[in-house]
Scaffold this active site. Structure first.
Site, PDB file in Angstrom:
ATOM      1  N   CYS A 114       0.804  -1.220   0.000  1.00  0.00           N
ATOM      2  CA  CYS A 114       0.000   0.000   0.000  1.00  0.00           C
ATOM      3  C   CYS A 114       0.840   1.274   0.000  1.00  0.00           C
ATOM      4  CB  CYS A 114      -0.946   0.010   1.196  1.00  0.00           C
ATOM      5  SG  CYS A 114      -2.140  -1.367   1.192  1.00  0.00           S
ATOM      6  N   HIS A 251      -3.349   7.524   2.005  1.00  0.00           N
ATOM      7  CA  HIS A 251      -3.734   6.192   1.545  1.00  0.00           C
ATOM      8  C   HIS A 251      -5.133   5.904   2.063  1.00  0.00           C
ATOM      9  CE1 HIS A 251      -3.974   1.987   0.838  1.00  0.00           C
ATOM     10  NE2 HIS A 251      -3.721   1.629   2.085  1.00  0.00           N
ATOM     11  N   ASN A 281     -10.066   0.018  -0.288  1.00  0.00           N
ATOM     12  CA  ASN A 281      -8.604   0.077  -0.244  1.00  0.00           C
ATOM     13  C   ASN A 281      -8.058  -0.498  -1.550  1.00  0.00           C
ATOM     14  OD1 ASN A 281      -5.866  -0.257   0.213  1.00  0.00           O
ATOM     15  ND2 ASN A 281      -6.104  -1.052   2.291  1.00  0.00           N
TER      16      ASN A 281
END
Length: 324
Positions: A114, A251, A281
């Site tokens: 990520c 993020h 996500n």
């Protein structure tokens, strides 16, 4: 004069299929309310059968080039942040390079889960300020739906597929914090936390792609602490602080992590770009997706000061301070 890596264009792509939270109620012991309350996610996009990470990346890249008013011939190289490549090798970047018709320059992938797009931006910045390249495509693209355990309600409801891209070009600045472009980067990792977020397969271990596994509560605590720390560290490197920021572009993992980080930094949520409700996500794609949406909605404007921060498996985390 100081050489800066300046954003010239931005673009994104999301697969056509949208999966609302209510769809999971048919197969899992979960509900729309449970998912929203714990993550802030309402829906996510899922790649079609046969649609690959390189396809998503290529579509986002073309939009970024169009936004910049450039063609593939203007690009010296491209970096793709991804943990879900089409193949073990070659890289997604070389596949995108081919699809764009690039017969010169270079392409390579960056894998920091990520945090991948932050790592890719830092690498692109280094290539530009060192004179190795003048114009680069930096892409985050993922098909995390391919590594989901669809029986695990604690993970499969959280992730989605998508891609975002930036075009960065070298420009001379005066060396002050008023310069456009990347002003500072901060990168970190600590392998002791591997078990908090990992995939239980791989080429040299199981010979399979494996499925994503996560320890949600411990990861949450690490995320808020480390994201706050890295954002403030990058700002300090740039000679700035929280009060100078126009936007946080984080993020997009979980609304509670985003809110917790903003609170620790003293930044109101009105100055945070939030897309997690619509995308879930998307790992390395989440920050460029959020940037593209922020621009499209008229929030992020030229001259605005941004900090972007991310944390992912490894654990790996980092941040970039950027004047748009």
């Amino acid at each position: 004069m100081t050489l800066r890596a300046v954003v010239k264009g931005v673009g994104h792509y999301l697969p056509e299929r949208i999966v609302e939270n209510s769809e999971f109620e048919k197969t899992l012991d979960t509900s729309d309310e449970w998912i929203r309350t714990r993550s802030g996610i309402e829906r996510r996009h899922i790649a079609a059968e046969g649609q690959t990470t390189s396809d998503l990346a290529m579509r986002a890249a073309r939009k970024a080039l169009e936004d910049a008013g450039l063609t593939a011939d203007d690009i010296d190289g491209l970096l793709v942040a991804t943990s879900t490549p089409d193949l073990t090798f070659p890289s997604v970047a070389t596949m995108v390079q081919n699809e764009l018709g690039m017969t010169r320059g270079f392409g390579f992938d960056v894998q920091a889960v990520c945090a991948g797009f932050i790592y890719a931006l830092a690498n692109a910045n280094a290539l530009i300020v060192s004179g190795q390249a003048k114009t680069l495509l930096v892409i985050g693209a993922e098909t995390f739906s391919r590594i989901m355990d669809w029986t695990d309600r604690s993970t499969c409801v959280l992730f989605g597929d998508g891609a975002g891209a930036l075009v960065l070009s070298a420009e001379e600045g005066n060396g002050s914090t008023d310069d456009r472009g990347i002003l500072a980067c901060d990168l970190n990792s600590d392998g002791r936390y591997r078990e908090m977020l990992y995939v239980d397969g791989g080429v040299s271990s199981t010979g399979t792609s494996g499925k994503l596994r996560m320890q949600g509560n411990p990861l949450f605590r690490q995320a808020v602490e480390k994201l706050t720390w890295t954002a403030e560290a990058a700002l300090a490197k740039a000679g700035l602080d929280d009060s100078d920021l126009d936007w946080i572009v984080p993020h997009q993992a979980n609304i509670r992590i985003i809110q917790g980080t903003a609170k620790k930094m003293g930044i109101p949520m009105e100055r945070v770009i939030v897309t997690v409700q619509d995308h879930g996500n998307t790992s390395a794609a989440s920050i460029p997706l959020a940037m593209a949406v922020g621009v499209a909605e008229g929030k992020i404007k030229q001259g605005d000061l941004l900090v972007s921060e991310a944390i992912g498996g490894g654990l790996a985390w980092g941040s970039v301070v950027l004047r748009w």
